[in-house]
Scaffold this active site. Structure first.
Site, PDB file in Angstrom:
ATOM      1  N   GLU A 100       0.787  -1.226   0.000  1.00 17.34           N
ATOM      2  CA  GLU A 100       0.000   0.000   0.000  1.00 17.34           C
ATOM      3  C   GLU A 100       0.821   1.278   0.000  1.00 17.34           C
ATOM      4  O   GLU A 100       0.362   2.313  -0.492  1.00 17.34           O
ATOM      5  CB  GLU A 100      -0.936   0.008   1.222  1.00 17.34           C
ATOM      6  CG  GLU A 100      -1.983  -1.095   1.211  1.00 17.34           C
ATOM      7  CD  GLU A 100      -2.960  -0.947   0.064  1.00 17.34           C
ATOM      8  OE1 GLU A 100      -3.395   0.188  -0.204  1.00 17.34           O
ATOM      9  OE2 GLU A 100      -3.277  -1.958  -0.593  1.00 17.34           O
ATOM     10  N   SER A 364     -20.281 -22.558 -28.627  1.00 16.99           N
ATOM     11  CA  SER A 364     -20.978 -22.104 -29.832  1.00 16.99           C
ATOM     12  C   SER A 364     -21.963 -20.976 -29.554  1.00 16.99           C
ATOM     13  O   SER A 364     -22.488 -20.377 -30.501  1.00 16.99           O
ATOM     14  CB  SER A 364     -21.706 -23.285 -30.493  1.00 16.99           C
ATOM     15  OG  SER A 364     -22.475 -24.015 -29.547  1.00 16.99           O
TER      16      SER A 364
END
Length: 613
Positions: A100, A364
């Protein structure tokens, strides 16, 4: 002569006036901010972490779109335990700082580049630990110049008045690690069921440090172990590159040790409610409203979800999967194609894994995007094209039964699920064109930082693009099909409509995102119209396309889809399992999209079309 003297006197007066104006201007430019800084320094103050924690114990209520209550995010007892600096394990402290704010011990409490960026763009960012503490303690996280200025003042003040150890102690106790926790002790218990002490491992420390940036997104219960492990690897690499951990020191992602969320273990939320809660909180976090801010402001959230449709999706999925093999899993996402507002969101009720936001191979069911790419690159929908059963594409050979017939066209290929011909069509227009068509429709470039429609390297597009091998989330698939339903206008899928303060006033509202997807409105309308005409069912009232994803190179399937729409609602249904395996239904047939998923789709669509009681 008098006029000449007056002119001579006028020039010095003008220069003196100009110098005075310049002096006052410079004084205001320099002195104004200094005075403002000094006044702010005297007036502004930062609350203690104990005060902040005391104000976090507020329930956040989520509402359906009609204003009725959806669920509550209730703080759990013991989830806000204060931990003195000396009791924060060194490994966890180092992991947090490395990730951080690597310059925390040496900086003056603020990030100058973030201040400059806010000044010129009005957008904040780049905050270190001290700035993050100020944002959390004040509850003001708006990316504005005013907020950045106040943050600069308070960062300077707190750095002068407190030691770095005190600042870190305050910060680590009021930040959220997700799952309703604030502080490292609550986080260690929530994720690992352990007491916070020096027995914590580097792997556990890296995991917890990785939660801070966006806990509602990085929690494996929300996004799955694949995403969470990527975040863990990011923190691990920071620890190594910054010298906290030696290169080669054994560390492994601790996914097997992470416990299910206590909310579901305790039965406070059903699994499908938990999925909605996590998705809403993740979305709010990205929009600048993390849980802590919602709690501090005693805010309520209005979602886009429709109570009747949510119940209908749950029932359609549960009823159809009843009696099917126990490994079957399912998800349903339905949204308004014109706005992207999600009306039903069902991630399954079998566990904490949310299948609606977990990527699955589209198979598909990806064909409409290949069809779109062909239209965008000059192919007519009814233009005669060769039918193929065997195609070599990007180093891979594809072979399928030839089903398109002698009078094959792009439209006919989609209607008959002519996989070989569609692979040949993808080869003709190129993999980049197919990928771009899907992105124009609404498939995002990346999800939680991971690129979509790409190989694992994040760059190359392989032959899998032609057969829908790349995994996509049902949420994004619904949004992309929704572009076709909305006459070619793309809108971002979302579950949050508004955020209100404790007085009911709207403090944030989801912006309008609809825009033409495939060029201008006319071109987009034409493309969408051709796709809809191709997918429209015989009844003519809805467009539906089913599909399956192959299991490896076998003729069996591992994922099945039914995705379709009316002008008012687009719905994506996915059926599969927790892992990649050959799937057969209760009758022993190969899992296909036109059976189980299509049954769920029809049942839900019929129920959603009925007027509310």
């Amino acid at each position: 002569m008098t006029l000449a003297t007056e002119d001579a006197d006028a020039k010095p007066r003008k220069w003196r006036r100009a110098r005075r104006i310049a002096g006052w201007t410079l004084g205001l430019l320099v002195g104004g901010p200094l005075i403002a800084f000094w006044v702010s320094y005297l007036v502004l103050d930062v609350r203690s972490p104990q005060e902040v924690l005391a104000g976090l114990g507020k329930t956040v209520v989520l509402h359906y779109s009609d204003g009725s209550e959806l669920l509550k995010v209730v703080p759990a007892d013991g989830d806000r335990l204060f931990v003195p600096y000396a009791q924060v394990p060194a490994k966890l402290r180092d992991a947090i700082i490395a990730t951080e704010d690597p310059t925390f011990w040496d900086n003056q409490g603020f990030d100058p580049t973030g201040i400059v960026r806010a000044f010129f763009t009005g957008v904040g960012g780049g905050s270190g630990i001290t700035q993050q503490y100020i944002k959390k303690s004040t509850g003001d996280e708006d990316a504005t110049l005013g907020r950045k200025f106040a943050e600069l003042v308070l960062a300077t003040k707190i750095t002068q008045e407190q030691s770095k150890e005190q600042i870190f102690e305050s910060y680590v106790n009021i930040i959220s690690f997700g799952r309703g926790t604030f502080g490292p002790a609550a986080a260690m218990n929530a994720y690992f069921g352990k007491k916070l002490d020096d027995s914590i491992t580097w792997s556990e420390a890296a995991f917890l440090a990785g939660m801070i940036q966006s806990p509602s997104v990085h929690d494996p219960a929300a996004s799955g172990d694949l995403h969470a492990s990527r975040r863990w690897e990011y923190v691990r690499d920071k620890l190594v590159s910054r010298g906290y951990v030696k290169s080669g020191e054994p560390m492994a992602y601790p996914g097997a040790e992470v416990q299910p969320p206590s909310e579901t273990r305790a039965g406070r939320l059903t699994y499908d409610e938990f999925h909605v809660k996590q998705q809403v909180l993740a979305e709010l976090e990205q929009d600048g409203f993390p849980l802590g801010r919602l709690q501090q402001g005693n805010m309520t959230v209005e979602t886009t979800l429709d109570r009747g449709m949510q119940d209908a999706a749950r029932k359609a999925l549960r009823d159809r999967l009843s009696g099917e093999p126990k490994e079957f899993r399912g998800a349903v996402v339905a949204l308004d194609p014109k706005t992207g507002a999600v009306r039903a969101y069902q991630g399954g009720d079998q566990g904490v894994r949310d299948y609606a936001s977990t990527p699955h191979a589209l198979g598909s069911a990806f064909h409409p995007f290949t069809f779109t790419a062909a239209l965008l690159h000059g192919f007519g929908p009814d233009q005669p094209i060769p039918a193929f059963s065997k195609v070599d594409f990007l180093g891979e050979t594809f072979q399928y039964p030839e089903v398109c017939g002698k009078k094959c066209t792009p439209r006919r290929a989609v209607e008959t699920h002519a996989d070989g011909t569609l692979v040949a069509l993808a080869k003709k227009v190129g993999p980049e064109a197919v990928s771009e068509a899907a992105r124009q429709a609404g498939i995002p470039d990346a999800v939680d930082g991971a690129p979509t429609l790409r190989e694992k390297d994040g760059f190359l597009i392989g032959p899998g693009i032609a057969i829908g091998r790349y995994p996509l989330r049902p949420l994004d698939v619904a949004g992309a099909y929704g572009t076709f339903a909305a006459d070619g206008r793309r809108a971002t899928p979302h579950l949050v409509a508004k955020v209100r303060d404790e007085n009911g006033a709207v403090v944030w509202e989801h912006p309008e995102t609809s825009s033409p997807a495939f060029g201008d409105d006319d071109a987009s309308r034409r493309i969408a119209g051709e796709v809809t005409a191709t997918l429209r069912t015989r009844a003519g009232s809805a467009a539906l396309h089913t599909g399956e994803a192959e299991h490896g190179n076998s003729p069996d399937y591992q994922d099945a889809w039914a995705v379709g729409y009316t002008p008012q609602l687009v719905t994506a249904v996915w059926i599969g399992s927790d892992d990649e395996r050959r799937l057969k239904d209760a009758a022993g047939r190969k899992l296909t999209g036109d059976v189980v998923p299509a049954d769920v789709w029809r049942a839900f669509t019929a129920a959603a079309a009925r007027p509310p009681r």
